[in-house]
Design an enzyme around this catalytic site. Sequence first.
Site, mmCIF file in Angstrom:
data_model
loop_
_atom_site.group_PDB
_atom_site.id
_atom_site.type_symbol
_atom_site.label_atom_id
_atom_site.label_comp_id
_atom_site.label_asym_id
_atom_site.label_seq_id
_atom_site.Cartn_x
_atom_site.Cartn_y
_atom_site.Cartn_z
ATOM 1 N N GLY A 105 0.653 -19.826 19.257
ATOM 2 C CA GLY A 105 -0.352 -20.610 19.980
ATOM 3 C C GLY A 105 -0.382 -20.300 21.476
ATOM 4 N N ASN A 138 -2.251 -14.734 12.175
ATOM 5 C CA ASN A 138 -1.808 -15.784 13.099
ATOM 6 C C ASN A 138 -2.772 -15.929 14.279
ATOM 7 O OD1 ASN A 138 0.435 -16.090 11.498
ATOM 8 N ND2 ASN A 138 1.821 -14.989 12.864
ATOM 9 N N SER A 162 -1.273 -3.530 10.228
ATOM 10 C CA SER A 162 -0.924 -4.491 9.177
ATOM 11 C C SER A 162 0.390 -5.197 9.530
ATOM 12 C CB SER A 162 -0.751 -3.769 7.846
ATOM 13 O OG SER A 162 -1.954 -3.158 7.463
ATOM 14 N N LYS A 186 -9.504 -2.469 1.831
ATOM 15 C CA LYS A 186 -9.245 -1.289 2.667
ATOM 16 C C LYS A 186 -10.081 -0.085 2.216
ATOM 17 C CE LYS A 186 -5.947 -3.673 4.643
ATOM 18 N NZ LYS A 186 -6.109 -4.240 5.983
ATOM 19 N N HIS A 198 -10.698 -2.475 11.621
ATOM 20 C CA HIS A 198 -9.565 -3.270 11.135
ATOM 21 C C HIS A 198 -9.291 -4.381 12.152
ATOM 22 C CE1 HIS A 198 -5.092 -3.216 9.691
ATOM 23 N NE2 HIS A 198 -5.803 -4.047 8.982
ATOM 24 N N CYS A 200 1.153 -7.409 11.845
ATOM 25 C CA CYS A 200 1.472 -7.579 13.267
ATOM 26 C C CYS A 200 0.877 -8.879 13.810
ATOM 27 C CB CYS A 200 0.962 -6.404 14.087
ATOM 28 S SG CYS A 200 1.943 -4.913 13.885
ATOM 29 N N GLY A 201 0.523 -9.802 12.938
ATOM 30 C CA GLY A 201 0.091 -11.121 13.409
ATOM 31 C C GLY A 201 -1.415 -11.312 13.538
ATOM 32 N N LYS A 202 -2.224 -10.495 12.857
ATOM 33 C CA LYS A 202 -3.674 -10.702 12.937
ATOM 34 C C LYS A 202 -4.061 -12.069 12.375
ATOM 35 C CE LYS A 202 -6.009 -7.263 11.117
ATOM 36 N NZ LYS A 202 -4.902 -6.437 10.604
ATOM 37 N N ARG A 239 0.838 -1.191 0.000
ATOM 38 C CA ARG A 239 0.000 0.000 0.000
ATOM 39 C C ARG A 239 0.873 1.241 0.000
ATOM 40 N NH1 ARG A 239 -1.855 0.861 4.411
ATOM 41 N NH2 ARG A 239 -1.251 -1.004 5.526
ATOM 42 N N ASP A 244 -9.087 -9.863 9.074
ATOM 43 C CA ASP A 244 -8.650 -8.488 8.789
ATOM 44 C C ASP A 244 -9.692 -7.405 9.068
ATOM 45 O OD1 ASP A 244 -6.567 -6.764 7.871
ATOM 46 O OD2 ASP A 244 -7.556 -6.565 5.933
ATOM 47 N N ARG A 257 2.728 -11.815 -0.419
ATOM 48 C CA ARG A 257 1.396 -12.144 0.095
ATOM 49 C C ARG A 257 0.852 -13.434 -0.491
ATOM 50 N NH1 ARG A 257 -1.195 -8.492 3.973
ATOM 51 N NH2 ARG A 257 0.363 -6.881 4.221
ATOM 52 N N TYR A 288 -1.307 -3.468 -6.701
ATOM 53 C CA TYR A 288 -1.016 -4.289 -5.525
ATOM 54 C C TYR A 288 -2.075 -4.193 -4.416
ATOM 55 C CZ TYR A 288 2.151 -7.131 -2.760
ATOM 56 O OH TYR A 288 2.722 -8.164 -2.073
HETATM 57 O O1 SAT Z 1 -2.267 -4.519 1.009
HETATM 58 S S1 SAT Z 1 -3.336 -4.600 2.027
HETATM 59 O O2 SAT Z 1 -3.755 -3.266 2.407
HETATM 60 O O3 SAT Z 1 -4.479 -5.324 1.490
HETATM 61 C C1 SAT Z 1 -2.752 -5.465 3.363
HETATM 62 C C2 SAT Z 1 -2.507 -4.663 4.580
HETATM 63 O O4 SAT Z 1 -1.776 -3.680 4.543
HETATM 64 O O5 SAT Z 1 -3.023 -5.026 5.646
HETATM 65 MN MN MN Z 2 -5.050 -5.314 7.321
#
Ligand code: SAT
Ligand code: MN
Length: 596
Positions: free
Chosen positions: A506, A269, A263, A221, A241, A265-267, A71, A288, A380, A212
């Site tokens: 975990g 996971n 973005s 987004k 978010h 940071c492990g969401k 982004r 997300d 990604r 992208y």
């Molecule tokens: O590229 S995205 O905006 O879809 C992914 C992200 O930054 O969380």
């Molecule tokens: Mn995101």
Amino acid sequence: MANYASRNDKLNKWVQEIAELCSPECIHWCDGSEEEYNQLMSHMVKNGNAIALEKRPNSFLFRSDPSDVARVEKRTYISTSIEIEAGPTNNWINPDELKNTMRKLYKGCMRGRTLYVIPFSMGPIDSPMSKIGIEITDSPYVVCNMHIMTRVGEKVIKKLGGKGDFIPCLHSIGAPLEKGQKDVSWPCAEMEKKYISHFPEENLIWSYGSGYGGNALLGKKCLALRIASNIARREGWMAEHMLILRLTNPKGRQYHIAAAFPSACGKTNLAMLVPTIPGWKCECIGDDIAWMKIAPDGRLNAINPETGFFGVAPGTSYDSNPMAMDSLKENCIFTNCALTDDGDVWWEGMDGDAPEHAIDWKNRDWDLTVSDTAAHPNARFTAPARQCPVICEDWEKPEGVPIDIFIFGGRRASVVPLVHEAYNWDHGVFLGATAASETTAANIGSVGMLRRDPFAMKPFCGYNMGDYFKHWLNMGDKLGTKAPRIFYVNWFRKDANGRWLWPGYGENSRVLTWMCQRVDGEIGADETPIGLIPKSGDLNLDGLSTDEEDMKELLNVDTNAWKAEISEIEKYFTQFGDRLPGRIKQQLEALKKRLS
Ligand code: SAT
Ligand code: MN
């Protein structure tokens, strides 16, 4: 490929108008079928835009232009007629001026390409919380990703009918093809011509120049957060978010958690966590975005508006996220990962040894002697949510699931403890408003700098952030005693030598189950100036090697460090001027008092 005409005058007129502006070679109305996906993919493989992966059925690798890897927040605009409505955290250009500039760019921008019309629904088609968008794009890569990430096709056109309304999302990669000109594998425009623009007063999205992720898949987004946050404020709901998960305790009691992290940071996971505490089960609803509305019973219900995961590949492994790995076995799109000699993808942090040789994301030979990474740090995967082994059976329930717990967090090497709980809703909103995180590769810009990222919405809030804080306070007033409890976590704390103190992944279930017990009033908590932390012995640490010293450090609240934090927060808040709600100022004063 199948084609059909819409009965919707507004839609037909808009498509006509854009076709006249952009001059595509032809127009294709997407039907969302498998056949359509397959045809587009084989076309892209033939043209050299994609590589079919021998090792993964129906999966493809794309390599972006090196300038188009994430982004671009500095080229992202919230265009309102009055600048203050966009607020200090957004870039702003006056709508007339921005449209003038962009109209010139759009003029003839689809020459030599196909204009695709993608009717999509954010949210289950039959959900009262869903919104319909129509994306026009000249990128078949975008069409295929939208197939995975949203509900696409004729069913949407049918729901739209003759009079239904939709959110127009215009996208072009900004790379017209002149007669006889040879195409490149990832066409896009140069940085200064990229614009990701939002016109919230008319629910309109215009994106130009990038192919992208969040710049181009406009349902994500742009619609589901920046435009939806505006609609949600007007209509009294929330677009956040946040991941959504269901935790079930050994007695079968269910808890629903929505968690906001910046973005990368492990969401993803956390959303697919495999609890290490025996008897507890975790299921994924979304990774997300959460749309949340107050249900007739007064509770806050959440849906995941998406149907796929657009996750960060590097660092994803059977160790860190086995459920994501199992979601990626087939029918996936990979972008900017490395290609192995036997026709599979690879990225840094995947299980096992690195391959002896691979082709890196820039299409160069790669081995361990090369200092650059083989996959881009923001490489990604796009994976269908239904392929996740722990996808919750209720993940597409039209009315959503009732949220019990909100979690905020970010990456902080110091200062912020493993977990603390807000004293009340207003305090929780203050925790969200002051969230901060070290920056990641998900945005083009510097990595590892601390920045305030309120509610993880800094790049995604489509209006004045001060008003957004107010909206959160209002929602709390409406929810009253049925409001979710609010917690703040930091999985990323390090010791003085830079060693991670908490194992994460975990093991984070230990923190989540503590929260559930708090919600049920089963256990108390220790008061600190910043909030409530677990009493000694209440966090289940059975079988964990983390020693007592580390646990003490993890939960430590260093008064001096927090006093320094206060002056940072004060400085940060000044930009909001009189849009900063008085109740947030009161929370800051109360924190100061508790710290003195
Ligand atoms: O590229 S995205 O905006 O879809 C992914 C992200 O930054 O969380
Ligand atoms: Mn995101």
